[in-house]
Design a protein around this motif. Structure first.
Motif, short mmCIF file in Angstrom:
data_model
loop_
_atom_site.label_atom_id
_atom_site.label_comp_id
_atom_site.label_asym_id
_atom_site.label_seq_id
_atom_site.Cartn_x
_atom_site.Cartn_y
_atom_site.Cartn_z
N MET A 120 -12.42 -11.94 1.76
CA MET A 120 -11.27 -12.70 0.76
C MET A 120 -9.90 -12.93 1.70
SD MET A 120 -11.91 -10.82 -2.66
CE MET A 120 -10.81 -11.95 -3.66
N ASP A 121 -9.30 -14.24 1.75
CA ASP A 121 -8.13 -14.33 2.33
C ASP A 121 -7.10 -14.19 1.16
OD1 ASP A 121 -6.49 -15.16 4.26
OD2 ASP A 121 -6.60 -17.31 3.82
N CYS A 122 -6.77 -12.83 1.07
CA CYS A 122 -5.86 -12.52 0.07
C CYS A 122 -5.12 -10.99 0.69
CB CYS A 122 -6.50 -12.27 -1.28
SG CYS A 122 -5.59 -11.15 -2.53
N SER A 123 -3.95 -11.04 0.60
CA SER A 123 -3.14 -9.83 1.20
C SER A 123 -3.47 -8.65 0.37
CB SER A 123 -1.86 -9.88 1.33
OG SER A 123 -0.98 -10.58 -0.18
N VAL A 124 -3.53 -8.73 -1.19
CA VAL A 124 -3.93 -7.52 -1.86
C VAL A 124 -5.54 -7.08 -1.73
CG1 VAL A 124 -4.11 -6.82 -4.20
CG2 VAL A 124 -2.26 -8.36 -3.67
N ALA A 125 -6.22 -8.12 -1.45
CA ALA A 125 -7.81 -7.90 -1.19
C ALA A 125 -7.86 -7.31 0.44
CB ALA A 125 -8.62 -8.85 -1.29
N GLN A 126 -7.07 -7.47 1.31
CA GLN A 126 -7.17 -7.08 2.58
C GLN A 126 -6.70 -5.59 2.79
OE1 GLN A 126 -8.09 -8.72 5.33
NE2 GLN A 126 -9.18 -10.15 4.23
N THR A 127 -5.72 -5.28 1.75
CA THR A 127 -4.76 -4.02 1.65
C THR A 127 -5.86 -2.98 0.92
OG1 THR A 127 -2.78 -5.11 1.61
CG2 THR A 127 -2.94 -2.81 0.97
N GLY B 199 -7.64 1.17 -0.87
CA GLY B 199 -7.90 1.01 -2.25
C GLY B 199 -8.85 2.35 -2.84
N GLU B 200 -9.42 2.92 -2.01
CA GLU B 200 -10.14 4.05 -2.32
C GLU B 200 -9.40 5.32 -2.60
OE1 GLU B 200 -12.74 7.34 -2.66
OE2 GLU B 200 -11.47 7.17 -1.03
N TRP B 201 -9.55 5.85 -3.77
CA TRP B 201 -8.66 6.99 -4.17
C TRP B 201 -8.57 7.82 -3.18
CZ3 TRP B 201 -13.18 6.80 -7.60
CH2 TRP B 201 -14.00 7.66 -7.25
N TRP B 202 -9.43 8.51 -2.37
CA TRP B 202 -9.38 9.59 -1.74
C TRP B 202 -8.34 9.18 -0.23
CZ3 TRP B 202 -9.70 14.16 -3.09
CH2 TRP B 202 -11.16 14.59 -3.89
N SER B 203 -8.46 7.63 -0.12
CA SER B 203 -7.40 7.21 0.96
C SER B 203 -5.86 7.38 0.33
CB SER B 203 -7.66 5.83 1.36
OG SER B 203 -9.09 5.72 1.74
N LEU B 204 -5.68 7.09 -0.75
CA LEU B 204 -4.40 7.03 -1.24
C LEU B 204 -3.96 8.69 -1.42
CD1 LEU B 204 -4.39 4.35 -4.05
CD2 LEU B 204 -3.19 4.21 -1.86
N LEU B 205 -4.82 9.53 -1.56
CA LEU B 205 -4.36 10.93 -1.67
C LEU B 205 -4.28 11.28 -0.39
CD1 LEU B 205 -6.70 12.11 -4.70
CD2 LEU B 205 -4.22 11.75 -4.65
#
Length: 158
Positions: free
Chosen positions: A9-16, A21-27
């Motif tokens: 997807m050519d979308c900055s939110v989707a790319q981020t 976007g996986e919860w372990w990554s954010l933690l």
């Protein structure tokens, strides 16, 4: 259960989200912002399996959000440090924290207080600001297609 990648997807939110976007990554990122650096420390504090932690650290490292460097004390071990790209995610984490404190509060009180180190004063947190520094609400901001916008972006912002 595996997720469908969003990198098509050519979308900055989707790319981020494809990266963090996986919860372990954010933690993991939350803990990195609190000074955590080693695999063992992440694993112990998060109570996460070593295979999941390895996969998340690898993805964050490959994406340039974290860098893996030899430990100063033991060159056989490694530390994970935030890169400039990782540091730029700080307002995102603070925004999530603010949302959680407002909409999923602890009945005893705020879980973490943010204080400026130099003054000890409370930090106001993540906000969208106008050119003159005023906080703006979502309805006060007009999205406009940029030079890299594709047909989906034009459709989204109409």
């Amino acid at each position: 259960m595996s997720r469908t990648p969003l990198n098509h997807m050519d979308c900055s939110v989707a790319q981020t989200l494809d990266i963090v976007g996986e919860w372990w990554s954010l933690l993991i990122l939350r803990n990195a912002f609190h000074g955590m650096r080693t695999f063992d420390a992440f694993q112990k504090q998060l109570d996460i399996s070593s295979s999941v932690l390895s996969a998340r650290l690898k993805k964050l490292t490959e994406a340039g959000v974290l860098k893996k460097v030899p430990c100063r004390d033991d060159k056989r071990s490694f530390e994970y440090r935030l890169t400039d790209a990782g540091m730029d995610l700080y307002p995102v984490l603070i925004g999530l924290m603010q949302w959680g404190e407002k909409w999923r509060p602890n009945t005893i009180g705020q879980r973490i207080l943010l204080l400026e180190k130099a003054t000890g004063q409370p930090v106001h947190g993540a906000e969208v600001l106008s050119a003159d520094g005023r906080p703006l609400k979502a309805w006060e901001v007009q999205p406009v297609a940029g030079p890299g916008a594709d047909e989906h972006v034009h459709e989204l912002i109409g």
